[in-house]
Design a protein around this motif. Structure first.
Motif, mmCIF file in Angstrom:
data_model
loop_
_atom_site.group_PDB
_atom_site.id
_atom_site.type_symbol
_atom_site.label_atom_id
_atom_site.label_comp_id
_atom_site.label_asym_id
_atom_site.label_seq_id
_atom_site.Cartn_x
_atom_site.Cartn_y
_atom_site.Cartn_z
ATOM 1 N N THR A 42 1.005 -6.228 -2.011
ATOM 2 C CA THR A 42 0.990 -5.482 -1.389
ATOM 3 C C THR A 42 3.063 -6.130 -0.675
ATOM 4 N N GLY A 43 3.717 -7.148 -0.909
ATOM 5 C CA GLY A 43 4.550 -7.127 -0.487
ATOM 6 C C GLY A 43 4.910 -7.524 0.286
ATOM 7 N N TYR A 100 0.161 -7.062 6.830
ATOM 8 C CA TYR A 100 -1.298 -7.629 6.699
ATOM 9 C C TYR A 100 -2.215 -6.227 7.263
ATOM 10 N N ASN A 101 -2.274 -4.860 6.297
ATOM 11 C CA ASN A 101 -3.109 -3.610 6.837
ATOM 12 C C ASN A 101 -4.518 -4.102 7.815
ATOM 13 N N GLU A 102 -4.989 -5.387 7.674
ATOM 14 C CA GLU A 102 -6.385 -5.379 7.935
ATOM 15 C C GLU A 102 -6.438 -6.216 9.557
ATOM 16 N N MET A 103 -5.010 -6.427 9.754
ATOM 17 C CA MET A 103 -4.877 -6.951 11.289
ATOM 18 C C MET A 103 -5.057 -6.268 12.231
ATOM 19 N N VAL A 128 -0.103 1.358 20.546
ATOM 20 C CA VAL A 128 -0.876 1.516 19.280
ATOM 21 C C VAL A 128 -1.532 -0.111 19.408
ATOM 22 N N ALA A 129 -1.038 -0.865 20.809
ATOM 23 C CA ALA A 129 -1.152 -1.693 20.468
ATOM 24 C C ALA A 129 -3.564 -2.330 19.498
ATOM 25 N N ASN A 148 -2.764 -1.864 11.687
ATOM 26 C CA ASN A 148 -1.978 -2.068 10.602
ATOM 27 C C ASN A 148 -2.026 -0.857 9.756
ATOM 28 N N GLY A 149 -2.895 -0.237 8.469
ATOM 29 C CA GLY A 149 -2.866 -0.036 7.755
ATOM 30 C C GLY A 149 -3.617 1.799 7.956
#
Lengths: 256, 336
Positions: A96-97, B86-89, B125-126, B130-131
């Motif tokens: 993912t970078g 980090y997309n899951e956060m 958007v707090a 992230n994803g």
């Protein structure tokens, strides 16, 4: 050392995705099955002995009859499950970078590495702690010796740490998680079975191979004995893999 | 603030950048301009200590990027290309994590996070993950994490790529508002962006610096003639003749507009640094033609860029006609 933020983040992210739940579930399911079969066999044998002559009854005890096989069985389940816990640690960040940001924050590579290692070790320790239920059950109906229980778990924890270190090394080598899992699983399996070659290698090489084997070092732990050579082996294995991981991260920087 | 000397980086046998040298003063916004794969990202990755150079040295705030990498990294906020998050956060959790990792003391973290979220317009958007963020918000989260810990230097790799026009304007304004206290390097391959946000431009191509200057100077340097665009209603041949007679005019070029045969557009080229707008207007009015449009046209960065790149290629190939100007400007000039 500023490794706590990373440790915390990694630990949480195991429980945001289903990985930790699935791996723990499977681990408990399979080791629970082993516990049940061990216990059932033990009950069957002890019944038989009680109904026949009293000879040999003293050789029969919970440590040798249930705990030791359970520890050895659990180590095999760990061998299958641990690569699944470790495979994402660096591979995912590479894919993912996010590694680019992680390695440009003001932290040392070793802090990032130990944070990840610590998080995975914590998840594993939690998983292992849940299997204490089996011991509690045994303590309720019988009285297992506390010494081998403690050393057995200590051995499993050290074995787990070695598995994790090896898994992180594999994960730092590739951005593909499946490749990382295959690399660590294959390597661990080889080191698990490496002492089998002693049948035809002769005693000298045989003793070296036995010393290298990951599983043979668990033996004395499961008997309730802490031997320095076993502790040194597991710690050495862990540190060596972590050291190689650091080198791998560094070489990645140079190669770009 | 930032000194780069003879920076060279090889990927295997292939050089990504060769002998890049430049300085950035404190408080300056520097535009890093070049086509894709020109070496922008590589240079930025060296400055942010993500990778060491093969040769040469880079220094940020007096600290060497290789030997004192931690000191450099403490002073830099970095927004990589494509904004890896980090997309899951959740957004807030993520920014708290970054502030912890950047070593902001625990009791100041909440305040700092709230501050950058306000600055970057992230309050609505707090609680989002992230994803699930749109591209524009992702970019802002990336910028917010770079801004945490108040770095002296901001390095932004293509901060406006993939945004819609409104978002682009917002991000640009945000970047401009950050200038002054901070030194900013920003890379892009979108040319107008540089002239809108940056005080100085470095143009690189195939890993080499081919020009360093202000957008205005670059334009002045490369302008071979001043140009005025007129739209006139009147007989085309006569218009061309009359306009050519105005003193200082070098060339008149007619461009047709299909809809109406009487209305044409003319591009008048004159000697550089000569403003002929008044004279041209007078000439048109004297003949009682309709003057529909009149404006000065300056070289866009687009033209400059193409000229520089082609001149570079011309000299590299030892082309005999390297002293002649680049190709004719593209059909659509853009006003600076």
């Amino acid at each position: 050392m500023n490794l706590f933020p990373i440790l915390q983040r990694e630990f949480k992210s195991y429980f945001v995705s289903p990985i930790a739940y699935i791996v723990t579930f499977i681990f408990l399911l399979v080791s629970g099955y082993f516990f049940y079969t061990n216990l059932a066999w033990y009950a069957f044998v002890s019944l038989q002995m009680a109904s026949s002559t009293a000879e040999g009854v003293h050789d029969l005890n919970l440590t040798d009859g249930v705990l030791r096989p359970l520890f050895l069985n659990m180590s095999i389940v760990m061998l299958l499950m641990m690569p699944l816990l470790t495979m994402r640690l660096f591979s995912e960040e590479k894919k993912t970078g996010t590694i680019e940001l992680l390695l440009t924050y003001p932290i040392r590579d070793v802090e990032a590495l130990l944070g990840k290692f610590g998080a995975c070790l914590a998840v594993f320790a939690l998983m292992l702690a849940l299997t204490l239920v089996y011991v509690l059950l045994m303590a309720f109906y019988g009285d297992p010796e506390s010494g081998p229980v403690i050393t057995g778990y200590l051995g499993l924890l050290m074995l787990g740490a070695a598995f994790i270190a090896r898994g992180i090394l594999a994960s730092s080598l590739t951005e593909n998680q499946v490749v990382a899992a295959a690399l660590s699983f294959g390597f661990l399996l080889l080191f698990w079975a490496i002492s089998w070659a002693t049948f035809f290698t002769g005693p000298k090489l045989g003793s070296v191979l036995t010393y290298l084997s990951l599983m043979d070092h668990l033996n004395s732990f499961s008997k309730g004995v802490i031997e320095t050579k076993d502790v040194v082996y597991y710690l050495g294995f862990t540190f060596y893999c972590l050291f190689l991981t650091l080198r791998s991260l560094e070489s990645k920087r140079w190669r770009g | 603030m930032i000194e780069v000397e003879n920076l060279t980086k090889y990927y295997g046998p292939v050089p990504a950048i060769t002998d890049i040298t430049f300085q950035v003063e404190k408080g300056e916004i520097l535009g890093f301009l070049g086509p894709n794969a020109a070496g922008k990202t590589t240079t930025m990755r060296i400055l942010t200590c993500f990778m060491p150079p093969t040769r040469g040295r880079a220094r940020v705030a007096g600290y060497d990027c290789l030997d004192q990498s931690l000191e450099v990294r403490r002073r830099i906020g970095y927004l990589p290309e494509n904004v890896p998050l980090y997309n899951e956060m959740r957004v807030t959790d993520y920014l708290h994590f970054v502030s912890a990792i950047k070593g902001i003391p625990r009791r100041e973290r909440s305040r700092k996070v709230a501050e950058v979220m306000g600055d970057c317009g992230l309050l609505e958007v707090a609680g989002k993950i992230n994803g699930k963020l749109s591209k524009g918000y992702r970019q802002r989260v990336g910028l917010a994490q770079a801004l945490l810990s108040d770095p002296e230097v901001l390095i932004l790799d293509e901060p406006t790529v993939g945004l819609d026009p409104r978002q682009i304007i917002e991000i640009r304004n945000l970047i401009k508002s950050l200038a002054g206290r901070r030194t900013i390097i920003l890379s892009t391959h979108i040319l107008p962006e540089v002239s809108m946000t940056c005080q100085r431009v470095i143009i690189i191509n195939e890993g080499r610096v081919i020009a360093v200057d202000t957008p205005e100077n670059l334009t002045a340097q490369l302008e071979k003639s001043a140009q005025v665009l007129l739209q006139v209603e009147g007989p085309p041949e006569e218009v061309v003749t009359i306009l050519s007679r105005v003193e200082g005019v070098l060339e008149v070029e007619r461009r047709d507009i299909a809809a109406d045969h009487q209305v044409h557009t003319y591009l008048v080229k004159s000697q550089p640094a000569l403003d002929l707008r008044k004279e041209l207007a007078a000439a048109v009015l004297r003949n009682q033609w309709g003057l529909l449009e009149l404006r000065g046209v300056s070289l866009s960065l687009e033209d400059i860029f193409i000229r520089l790149v082609t001149e570079e290629e011309g000299s590299a190939a030892d082309h005999p006609s390297q002293s002649t100007s680049g190709p004719e400007g593209p059909d659509e000039e853009e006003e600076l």
